[in-house]
Design an enzyme around this catalytic site. Structure first.
Site, PDB file in Angstrom:
ATOM      1  N   LYS A  37      13.815 -52.976  -4.932  1.00 25.26           N
ATOM      2  CA  LYS A  37      14.492 -52.042  -4.011  1.00 25.26           C
ATOM      3  C   LYS A  37      15.374 -51.113  -4.845  1.00 25.26           C
ATOM      4  CE  LYS A  37      17.550 -52.188   0.041  1.00 25.26           C
ATOM      5  NZ  LYS A  37      18.102 -53.056   1.083  1.00 25.26           N
ATOM      6  N   GLY A  77      15.221 -42.202  -3.465  1.00 26.35           N
ATOM      7  CA  GLY A  77      14.465 -43.397  -3.821  1.00 26.35           C
ATOM      8  C   GLY A  77      15.264 -44.429  -4.593  1.00 26.35           C
ATOM      9  N   ARG A 136       7.403 -56.052   9.630  1.00 27.61           N
ATOM     10  CA  ARG A 136       8.526 -55.727  10.518  1.00 27.61           C
ATOM     11  C   ARG A 136       8.003 -55.352  11.894  1.00 27.61           C
ATOM     12  NH1 ARG A 136      12.330 -53.109   6.585  1.00 27.61           N
ATOM     13  NH2 ARG A 136      11.404 -53.450   4.553  1.00 27.61           N
ATOM     14  N   ASP A 153      12.931 -51.419  12.403  1.00 25.75           N
ATOM     15  CA  ASP A 153      12.354 -51.586  11.058  1.00 25.75           C
ATOM     16  C   ASP A 153      13.101 -52.665  10.287  1.00 25.75           C
ATOM     17  OD1 ASP A 153      14.341 -49.413  11.316  1.00 25.75           O
ATOM     18  OD2 ASP A 153      14.326 -49.473   9.136  1.00 25.75           O
ATOM     19  N   ASN A 154      14.241 -53.078  10.791  1.00 28.69           N
ATOM     20  CA  ASN A 154      15.002 -54.130  10.118  1.00 28.69           C
ATOM     21  C   ASN A 154      14.889 -55.456  10.854  1.00 28.69           C
ATOM     22  OD1 ASN A 154      15.769 -52.240   8.246  1.00 28.69           O
ATOM     23  ND2 ASN A 154      17.742 -51.823   9.194  1.00 28.69           N
TER      24      ASN A 154
HETATM   25  P1  AMP Z   1      17.583 -48.846   5.725  1.00 26.56           P
HETATM   26  O1  AMP Z   1      18.735 -48.202   6.404  1.00 26.56           O
HETATM   27  O2  AMP Z   1      17.923 -49.402   4.361  1.00 26.56           O
HETATM   28  O3  AMP Z   1      16.884 -49.829   6.580  1.00 26.56           O
HETATM   29  O4  AMP Z   1      16.564 -47.676   5.410  1.00 26.56           O
HETATM   30  C1  AMP Z   1      15.962 -46.904   6.399  1.00 26.56           C
HETATM   31  C2  AMP Z   1      14.883 -46.076   5.803  1.00 26.56           C
HETATM   32  O5  AMP Z   1      15.427 -45.125   4.883  1.00 26.56           O
HETATM   33  C3  AMP Z   1      13.841 -46.848   5.017  1.00 26.56           C
HETATM   34  O6  AMP Z   1      12.614 -46.234   5.244  1.00 26.56           O
HETATM   35  C4  AMP Z   1      14.294 -46.695   3.604  1.00 26.56           C
HETATM   36  O7  AMP Z   1      13.236 -46.831   2.686  1.00 26.56           O
HETATM   37  C5  AMP Z   1      14.828 -45.277   3.620  1.00 26.56           C
HETATM   38  N1  AMP Z   1      15.842 -45.036   2.584  1.00 26.56           N
HETATM   39  C6  AMP Z   1      17.103 -45.509   2.525  1.00 26.56           C
HETATM   40  N2  AMP Z   1      17.739 -45.073   1.433  1.00 26.56           N
HETATM   41  C7  AMP Z   1      16.871 -44.265   0.763  1.00 26.56           C
HETATM   42  C8  AMP Z   1      16.924 -43.508  -0.443  1.00 26.56           C
HETATM   43  N3  AMP Z   1      18.008 -43.472  -1.201  1.00 26.56           N
HETATM   44  N4  AMP Z   1      15.824 -42.825  -0.792  1.00 26.56           N
HETATM   45  C9  AMP Z   1      14.717 -42.843  -0.046  1.00 26.56           C
HETATM   46  N5  AMP Z   1      14.602 -43.542   1.095  1.00 26.56           N
HETATM   47  C10 AMP Z   1      15.654 -44.250   1.509  1.00 26.56           C
HETATM   48 MG    MG Z   2      15.419 -50.955   6.535  1.00 33.20          MG
END
Ligand code: AMP
Ligand code: MG
Length: 490
Positions: A118, A131, A188, A257-258
């Site tokens: 990650k 990313g 998920r 998604d979580n």
């Molecule tokens: P999360 O809030 O961690 O569940 O992320 C929600 C979505 O945003 C997921 O699809 C992650 O892969 C994407 N995401 C979060 N942070 C980044 C980042 N810095 N760069 C690219 N995608 C991100």
């Molecule tokens: Mg997530």
């Protein structure tokens, strides 16, 4: 993709990559983007042992190369998974925007684990993101996921954190890092939403079969796999949420998604443990309406499961009107199942082995008294066990003193008091990762000093074990420190 030059042989990963064989639309095969100067910050030897991964012949620098994605273990088929999600209620196409699945590793017992990096660089699902991930939040995920695991609650685990030697730009420039996440899978609710949105019935069927095979093989002969899968996931999720409620954990971003199909806690962003009991507690700085507040977690789980069952409609019954009726009945069972599970877990917290008519009332009146007195959630239940807790206003409340008297009589009536106390000790932790301690540890770690982090980690890895020399870890935050917000997306 020239992966071969980056492959590292003779690591004892035992990859068997089934996700990579699912239909193409479900993922994109690509490697992590190499980083400048990887350094190993922390490595979870105990977890490596559980996975039967022996890195004793590999030096620290090589470990950093592997857990940064600069070198790939032989047998890895790296990919980013596609998924959707309802984020704060709004439907979005997502996917692994900053994660790469290296592969599925089988341990000696044949147990399957996703190994995922990650913070591993951009993918086709990155949208506007870089990313990448920052060191603080990745260490935070490491710590909290290990705490949840030690509390006996299903969760993804953390195998390593590596700093990248590169900065990531957030509100300020932060140190970049990559976390190696271990999960029984990364399926998920959002994965199902993605396939349903593509209206690809064949892939949806495959996904249901795949999920049953991977997580609920005992269901494989059931007449309707979609219905059986849904029921099983609902049960697992209810069990998960009542356990969060047991230890005062607030996930903070329960987007679809979580929410996993396995029932593991996933995606530690703006999560935290509640100190003072207030059912409306919210920690996430972006949760303005309290959607994911402590007490709302079952409501949201129910909502997310409704989104899940919707994705399965075409497989529930070919007649969509019928399917909808069945789905409504299925989701309609949530409330009763949750209430029963919650009651059972609160009974354990209070040492009630037998059933008595007034139990529900007793549980509720304690919660009300705790709320009124802003009592520390964790310490209140431990106080009942042995009175060895920091001072709390609640203990002087005359109504609590009456309550406690009645509770004493209750646990000595028709059941063994020793058994009751034993049950309470197994269900009420002494140590949770308290926010002010987590923040202190992370702040030092960010400056290169891991001492506080390591100490806190040691304490939270044995949350039910009484160590008098660790008493300071049971103190709630000093009063001035109590307004606490966490920030996600970093
Ligand atoms: P999360 O809030 O961690 O569940 O992320 C929600 C979505 O945003 C997921 O699809 C992650 O892969 C994407 N995401 C979060 N942070 C980044 C980042 N810095 N760069 C690219 N995608 C991100
Ligand atoms: Mg997530």
């Amino acid at each position: 993709m020239r992966l071969t030059t980056r492959m590292m042989k003779n690591l004892n990963f035992n990859f068997d990559n089934t996700y990579a064989n699912l239909p193409d639309l479900m993922s994109t095969k690509l490697a992590p983007i190499a980083v400048k100067k990887p350094e190993l910050i922390i490595f979870n030897k105990e977890l490596a042992d559980e996975l039967n991964l022996d890195f004793s012949n590999i030096n620290v620098q090589e470990l950093a190369e592997i857990f940064s994605g600069n070198k790939l273990p032989e047998g890895s088929v790296p990919l980013a998974q596609a998924y959707c999600g309802h984020q704060f209620g709004h439907f979005v196409m997502l996917g692994d925007g900053r994660a790469i699945l290296l592969g599925e590793h089988l341990n000696k017992q044949g147990k399957r684990f996703d190994v995922q990096l990650k913070g591993s660089g951009q993918t086709p699902y990155s949208r506007n993101g870089d990313g990448r991930a920052a060191l603080g939040p990745m260490l935070r995920e490491y710590l909290i996921s290990e705490a949840i695991h030690a509390l006996n609650i299903p969760t993804t685990r953390s195998l390593a954190v590596v700093s990248t030697g590169e900065d990531v730009q957030r509100e300020t420039n932060l140190k970049g890092a990559i976390l190696t996440r271990i999960a029984s899978s990364h399926l998920r609710v959002g994965t199902f939403q993605y396939v349903a949105a593509k209206q690809d019935l064949e892939t949806l069927k495959k996904l249901v079969h795949y999920s049953v095979d991977r997580h609920y093989p005992e269901l494989k002969d059931e007449p309707n796999l979609a219905i059986s899968l849904f029921k099983a996931v609902m049960k697992k999720q209810i069990k998960l949420i009542v356990n969060w409620m047991r230890v005062s954990f607030i996930h903070g971003v329960m987007n679809t998604d979580n929410m996993t199909i396995s029932g593991e806690t996933i995606d530690y962003g703006p999560c935290a443990f509640m100190d003072q009991y207030d059912p409306k507690t919210v920690f996430s700085s972006i949760d303005h309406y309290g959607r994911y507040a402590f007490t709302n977690q079952p409501v949201i789980a129910n909502w997310n499961l409704a989104r899940f069952v919707e994705t399965l409609l075409p497989l529930i019954n070919p007649d969509q009107e019928q399917a909808l009726k069945i789905a409504e009945n299925l989701i309609g069972e949530f409330d009763d199942l949750y209430q029963d599970a919650f009651h059972e877990i609160m009974k354990k917290k209070l040492g009630f082995i037998t059933d008595e008519d007034n139990d529900k009332m007793k549980i509720n009146s304690l919660l009300k008294l705790m709320h009124k007195n802003q009592s520390d959630y964790t310490n209140t239940f431990r106080y009942l066990i042995n009175k060895k807790t920091p001072q709390d206003k609640l203990l002087n409340d005359p109504d609590f003193i009456i309550w406690e008297n009645e509770w004493q009589k209750r646990i000595e009536r028709n059941q063994s008091k020793e058994e009751a106390i034993k049950l309470m000790m197994q269900n009420n932790p002494i140590f949770i990762p308290r926010n002010h301690l987590v923040e202190e540890a992370l702040s030092d770690a960010n400056d290169g000093n891991m001492e506080k982090f390591e100490k806190l980690l040691k304490v939270i890895k044995a949350p039910y074990h009484d160590h008098t020399d660790q008493f300071m870890y049971t103190n709630p935050a000093p009063t001035g420190d109590r307004v606490y917000k966490t920030f996600c997306g970093t």
